[in-house]
Design an enzyme around this catalytic site. Sequence first.
Site, short mmCIF file in Angstrom:
data_model
loop_
_atom_site.label_atom_id
_atom_site.label_comp_id
_atom_site.label_asym_id
_atom_site.label_seq_id
_atom_site.Cartn_x
_atom_site.Cartn_y
_atom_site.Cartn_z
N SER A 1 40.55 31.21 25.27
CA SER A 1 39.90 32.46 24.87
C SER A 1 38.47 32.19 24.39
CB SER A 1 40.75 33.16 23.80
OG SER A 1 40.32 34.48 23.61
N HIS B 1 47.61 36.19 28.18
CA HIS B 1 46.31 35.69 27.73
C HIS B 1 46.51 34.32 27.10
CE1 HIS B 1 42.17 35.91 26.25
NE2 HIS B 1 42.60 35.57 25.05
N ASP C 1 44.30 39.92 32.64
CA ASP C 1 44.31 39.36 31.29
C ASP C 1 44.60 40.46 30.26
OD1 ASP C 1 43.08 38.60 28.66
OD2 ASP C 1 42.63 36.75 29.75
#
Length: 409
Positions: free
Chosen positions: A188, A351, A284
């Site tokens: 991320s 994610h 995502d």
Amino acid sequence: MAVTAAAVLVLVLLSYSGPLCPRLVRASPSPLPSPPEPVALTLLACATEKGAVCLDGTPPGYHLQRGSGSGSRSWLIHLEGGAWCNTVESCSDRRMSMLGSSNFMKPIQFAGSGILDSDPQLNPDFYNWNRVRVRYCDGASFSGDAEARARDGSILHFRGLRIYEAVIDELMKKGLASATQALLVGCSAGGLATLLHCDDFRARFPQEASVKCLADAGFFLNARDISGERSFRSAFDGVVQLQNIRKVLPKNCLANKDPTECFFPAELIKSIHTPVFILNSAYDSSQIRYILAPDSSDPDKLWLSCKDNIKNCNSTQTQVLHGFRNAMVNDMKVAQVKEDWGMFIDSCFTHCQAHYGVSWNSPISPRLGNKTIAEVVGDWYTGRRQGVKYNDCEYPCNPTCSSLLPTPP
């Protein structure tokens, strides 16, 4: 709009801090095996002299699990994620959590953490490497270098770049400098940091060392939301301006574009020379929630159920999601033509996948070409196969996309 976008970035994605652990059930009166010892937190107290500090001024930290045998000179550095902060207020709030202060950091488990796991069955290519998790406490993808004054008069330290440099410098002294293999990984916001620092990381090693980077769920799109606004770009602009990100951005990009555009991966990958593996879902879950359909773009909450679970999306919403996927695939064309790069772009609603064991290598892991993420990344890093680029078809075509995959809030 700007206030709402800022609030989006403030969201503390606490689920990034560790893997999803199955609940242990006692099957018999016999005692269960003891869980592995958590990996201790190492604080860089001396780094504070260089200004390498978290938002609140506390020293940064990392966790190191030493390698062994054939992996004793191989290193994997994982940059933690956890969103961003783009206002004095939002950055001040983070000081009361592990995303802004090492006072809240604790030892963590590497067992069950995918690419950080020491089990050769679950992590066959990296299990015996020196594995490091670098804690994220600056709010700008390990890239800022500035300071500001909070409303209470205290100093906010935006020193992500100094934290990255201090941690890498210390690890070099602990054996990283003599590595024959090294992999920089991030999830991320940490995945974005991996792209930002990839070439710098590679430059620290002799040419004969095998040095590569893996960006997991870090390919954030500069896309319009469902209301037609670029709310996420506006929020990113706040990060760039407040925390002084320019130092890590590609000079050739800055010569032609504004710094905020250069902060997005679609521009970053044009300038990276080191081999990179891009691991991302084209659907995502976090990007759908915070880029495509943020709350500010959906006042009637028509997307609320869809954002919570992709299976709840109606046909019109699904078509919008396909458009988002197509934009991501198009932005990755540069990576597609780079011979030594790799890709695993699945169509699962999730994610971050490399540091969750359930996603990395398990019976319900996403598969492309009948291979798990662990197998594909291993093929790419070791060179067992050439042209390791997998791009999934449109949702819901992939039957290996499990509803049990992590979807951090």
